[in-house]
Write a protein that holds these residues in place. Structure first.
Motif, PDB file in Angstrom:
ATOM      1  N   GLY A 103       0.796  -1.219   0.000  1.00  0.00           N
ATOM      2  CA  GLY A 103       0.000   0.000   0.000  1.00  0.00           C
ATOM      3  C   GLY A 103       0.827   1.267   0.000  1.00  0.00           C
ATOM      4  N   LYS A 104       2.136   1.132   0.273  1.00  0.00           N
ATOM      5  CA  LYS A 104       3.004   2.327   0.249  1.00  0.00           C
ATOM      6  C   LYS A 104       3.104   2.931  -1.133  1.00  0.00           C
ATOM      7  N   TYR A 105       2.724   2.143  -2.162  1.00  0.00           N
ATOM      8  CA  TYR A 105       2.768   2.661  -3.524  1.00  0.00           C
ATOM      9  C   TYR A 105       1.559   3.538  -3.850  1.00  0.00           C
ATOM     10  N   ILE A 106       0.498   3.475  -3.031  1.00  0.00           N
ATOM     11  CA  ILE A 106      -0.690   4.279  -3.338  1.00  0.00           C
ATOM     12  C   ILE A 106      -1.058   5.273  -2.242  1.00  0.00           C
ATOM     13  N   MET A 107      -0.818   4.930  -0.974  1.00  0.00           N
ATOM     14  CA  MET A 107      -1.296   5.774   0.121  1.00  0.00           C
ATOM     15  C   MET A 107      -0.754   7.195   0.077  1.00  0.00           C
ATOM     16  N   PRO A 108       0.534   7.417  -0.247  1.00  0.00           N
ATOM     17  CA  PRO A 108       1.030   8.799  -0.278  1.00  0.00           C
ATOM     18  C   PRO A 108       0.245   9.707  -1.218  1.00  0.00           C
ATOM     19  N   TYR A 109      -0.287   9.153  -2.308  1.00  0.00           N
ATOM     20  CA  TYR A 109      -1.032   9.972  -3.258  1.00  0.00           C
ATOM     21  C   TYR A 109      -2.386  10.411  -2.708  1.00  0.00           C
ATOM     22  N   PHE A 110      -2.953   9.604  -1.812  1.00  0.00           N
ATOM     23  CA  PHE A 110      -4.221   9.973  -1.192  1.00  0.00           C
ATOM     24  C   PHE A 110      -4.019  10.903   0.007  1.00  0.00           C
ATOM     25  N   LEU A 111      -2.784  11.067   0.429  1.00  0.00           N
ATOM     26  CA  LEU A 111      -2.459  11.924   1.569  1.00  0.00           C
ATOM     27  C   LEU A 111      -1.870  13.272   1.169  1.00  0.00           C
ATOM     28  N   SER A 112      -1.179  13.300   0.047  1.00  0.00           N
ATOM     29  CA  SER A 112      -0.329  14.426  -0.317  1.00  0.00           C
ATOM     30  C   SER A 112      -1.027  15.778  -0.244  1.00  0.00           C
ATOM     31  N   ASP A 113      -2.105  15.955  -0.974  1.00  0.00           N
ATOM     32  CA  ASP A 113      -2.757  17.264  -1.028  1.00  0.00           C
ATOM     33  C   ASP A 113      -3.404  17.628   0.307  1.00  0.00           C
ATOM     34  N   PHE A 114      -3.911  16.639   1.031  1.00  0.00           N
ATOM     35  CA  PHE A 114      -4.523  16.902   2.336  1.00  0.00           C
ATOM     36  C   PHE A 114      -3.484  17.445   3.311  1.00  0.00           C
ATOM     37  N   ILE A 115      -2.313  16.813   3.353  1.00  0.00           N
ATOM     38  CA  ILE A 115      -1.251  17.256   4.253  1.00  0.00           C
ATOM     39  C   ILE A 115      -0.738  18.639   3.850  1.00  0.00           C
ATOM     40  N   LYS A 116      -0.602  18.868   2.545  1.00  0.00           N
ATOM     41  CA  LYS A 116      -0.141  20.180   2.080  1.00  0.00           C
ATOM     42  C   LYS A 116      -1.129  21.282   2.442  1.00  0.00           C
ATOM     43  N   GLU A 117      -2.414  20.947   2.401  1.00  0.00           N
ATOM     44  CA  GLU A 117      -3.457  21.938   2.668  1.00  0.00           C
ATOM     45  C   GLU A 117      -3.532  22.305   4.149  1.00  0.00           C
ATOM     46  N   HIS A 118      -3.142  21.355   5.009  1.00  0.00           N
ATOM     47  CA  HIS A 118      -3.284  21.573   6.451  1.00  0.00           C
ATOM     48  C   HIS A 118      -1.917  21.462   7.131  1.00  0.00           C
ATOM     49  N   ASP A 119      -1.260  22.585   7.300  1.00  0.00           N
ATOM     50  CA  ASP A 119       0.085  22.602   7.882  1.00  0.00           C
ATOM     51  C   ASP A 119       0.107  22.098   9.324  1.00  0.00           C
ATOM     52  N   GLY A 120      -1.016  22.230  10.023  1.00  0.00           N
ATOM     53  CA  GLY A 120      -1.056  21.827  11.415  1.00  0.00           C
ATOM     54  C   GLY A 120      -1.274  20.349  11.643  1.00  0.00           C
ATOM     55  N   VAL A 121      -1.419  19.569  10.582  1.00  0.00           N
ATOM     56  CA  VAL A 121      -1.646  18.124  10.708  1.00  0.00           C
ATOM     57  C   VAL A 121      -0.312  17.394  10.666  1.00  0.00           C
ATOM     58  N   GLU A 122      -0.096  16.570  11.677  1.00  0.00           N
ATOM     59  CA  GLU A 122       1.099  15.733  11.751  1.00  0.00           C
ATOM     60  C   GLU A 122       0.714  14.311  11.361  1.00  0.00           C
ATOM     61  N   LEU A 123       1.464  13.714  10.438  1.00  0.00           N
ATOM     62  CA  LEU A 123       1.149  12.371   9.930  1.00  0.00           C
ATOM     63  C   LEU A 123       2.085  11.333  10.531  1.00  0.00           C
ATOM     64  N   ILE A 124       1.497  10.237  11.044  1.00  0.00           N
ATOM     65  CA  ILE A 124       2.260   9.064  11.444  1.00  0.00           C
ATOM     66  C   ILE A 124       1.784   7.908  10.566  1.00  0.00           C
ATOM     67  N   LEU A 125       2.659   7.455   9.680  1.00  0.00           N
ATOM     68  CA  LEU A 125       2.315   6.409   8.716  1.00  0.00           C
ATOM     69  C   LEU A 125       3.176   5.182   8.973  1.00  0.00           C
ATOM     70  N   ASP A 126       2.548   4.099   9.394  1.00  0.00           N
ATOM     71  CA  ASP A 126       3.254   2.863   9.712  1.00  0.00           C
ATOM     72  C   ASP A 126       3.047   1.864   8.579  1.00  0.00           C
ATOM     73  N   VAL A 127       4.144   1.484   7.911  1.00  0.00           N
ATOM     74  CA  VAL A 127       4.079   0.546   6.795  1.00  0.00           C
ATOM     75  C   VAL A 127       4.604  -0.805   7.268  1.00  0.00           C
ATOM     76  N   THR A 128       3.747  -1.828   7.236  1.00  0.00           N
ATOM     77  CA  THR A 128       4.135  -3.140   7.750  1.00  0.00           C
ATOM     78  C   THR A 128       3.311  -4.216   7.039  1.00  0.00           C
ATOM     79  N   ASN A 129       3.297  -5.449   7.585  1.00  0.00           N
ATOM     80  CA  ASN A 129       2.514  -6.489   6.911  1.00  0.00           C
ATOM     81  C   ASN A 129       1.077  -6.505   7.427  1.00  0.00           C
ATOM     82  N   LYS A 130       0.245  -7.322   6.776  1.00  0.00           N
ATOM     83  CA  LYS A 130      -1.189  -7.326   7.059  1.00  0.00           C
ATOM     84  C   LYS A 130      -1.489  -7.641   8.520  1.00  0.00           C
ATOM     85  N   SER A 131      -0.795  -8.605   9.104  1.00  0.00           N
ATOM     86  CA  SER A 131      -1.068  -9.003  10.483  1.00  0.00           C
ATOM     87  C   SER A 131      -0.853  -7.851  11.447  1.00  0.00           C
TER      88      SER A 131
END
Length: 304
Positions: A103-131
């Motif tokens: 999912g790391k190949y798609i999730m950044p694209y769904f986050l990019s504009d939202f994060i850019k629009e809101h400077d006060g939002v801090e993102l924690i993105l954990d990339v791991t396996n399904k379990s």
């Protein structure tokens, strides 16, 4: 005592990473700079915070207590910053998302504009396996999780993002002359698997069992990138999501083997616990996805 927030941040990261070198990399500082700040911080305490044994750094019991206090202080500072932004009418807070490795190949694209629009939002993105992704959702340590295989034991809500297509792929060394092959080809192709707990592994095994295929399991690797490199090197073949191999297909390092019944199709879903109490940030992001997902897919993925 006159320790600074910067020193607290550095010490907290050293404790987290158990290494000055790793802490410096994470903080984008030089190793000497981190060492100096640690020494200056230590000089304010009569009891050792860390000790080095055999070139390995250990945090003392006292150091662990100070680290816990430092984390609380740093969190309070974050809360102050978020509240300040909120009073200024800006969306602020932390958005926590766990993502299966592909999912790391798609999730950044769904986050990019939202994060850019809101400077006060801090993102924690954990990339791991399904379990691990499902575990983080079950423990309610994240707002959302991105999966291609839905959990069967959790009460969840979901929003479907886009289709996930998986193909059998190999490198360019062997020529496949037919336009389409029967599934019996699996009997002669050594397969490379992802590790147990991977969504791609689950999809592969379900496909193999459903079609009663006589597969040759060659090896098991613990990341999508490791599988990709093994296939490129000619160590075997694998069933892989198209989203993760687009560049390799374009450059000719990988090829899709045309097989009847392929691609295997599923969907990428953003999921959350049914009774989840959303923060303002999480709710805003969910509304953003509902409104913008079609535009994002058309802009970022439609050509593939």
């Amino acid at each position: 005592m006159h320790y600074t927030l910067h020193q607290l941040q550095i010490f907290s990261k050293i404790v987290e990473k158990q290494s000055i070198t790793k802490a410096s990399e994470e903080l984008h500082l030089t190793q000497p700079a981190v060492s100096i700040q640690l020494r200056n911080f230590q000089n304010q305490f009569p009891i050792p915070l860390t000790e080095v044994i055999g070139r390995k750094l250990y945090v003392t019991d006292f150091g662990k207590e100070i680290a816990i206090a430092a984390e609380k202080i740093l969190q309070e500072v974050k809360d102050i910053n978020h509240k300040t932004l909120a009073y200024q009418g800006q969306l602020s807070g932390v958005l926590k998302i766990s993502v299966v490795s592909t999912g790391k190949y798609i999730m950044p694209y769904f986050l990019s504009d939202f994060i850019k629009e809101h400077d006060g939002v801090e993102l924690i993105l954990d990339v791991t396996n399904k379990s691990q992704v499902i575990n983080s959702l079950e423990k309610n340590t994240v707002d959302f999780s991105l999966v291609s295989v839905l959990p069967d034991k959790l009460q969840i809500e979901k929003i479907e993002l886009m289709e996930n297509q998986l193909y059998l792929v190999g490198n360019k060394d062997e020529k496949f002359e037919k336009d389409i092959y029967d599934k019996s080809i699996f009997a002669r192709l050594p397969l490379i698997y992802r590790e147990q707990g991977s969504g791609t592994r689950y999809t592969m095994e379900r496909f193999v069992e459903k079609n009663n295929l006589p597969v040759r399991k060659k090896m098991e690797l613990t990341s999508n990138e490791a599988v990709k490199q093994a296939v490129i090197a000619g160590l075997g073949y694998s069933i892989m999501p198209l989203i993760g191999i687009r560049n390799e297909l374009k450059t000719g390092r990988l090829q899709i083997i045309p097989i009847k019944g392929f691609p295997i199709k599923s969907n990428w879903n953003m999921i959350w616990l049914r009774d989840k109490k959303f923060s303002l940030v999480a709710r805003a992001f969910l509304e953003y996805l509902k409104k913008e997902k079609s535009i994002i897919i058309k802009k970022r993925f439609e050509s593939y």
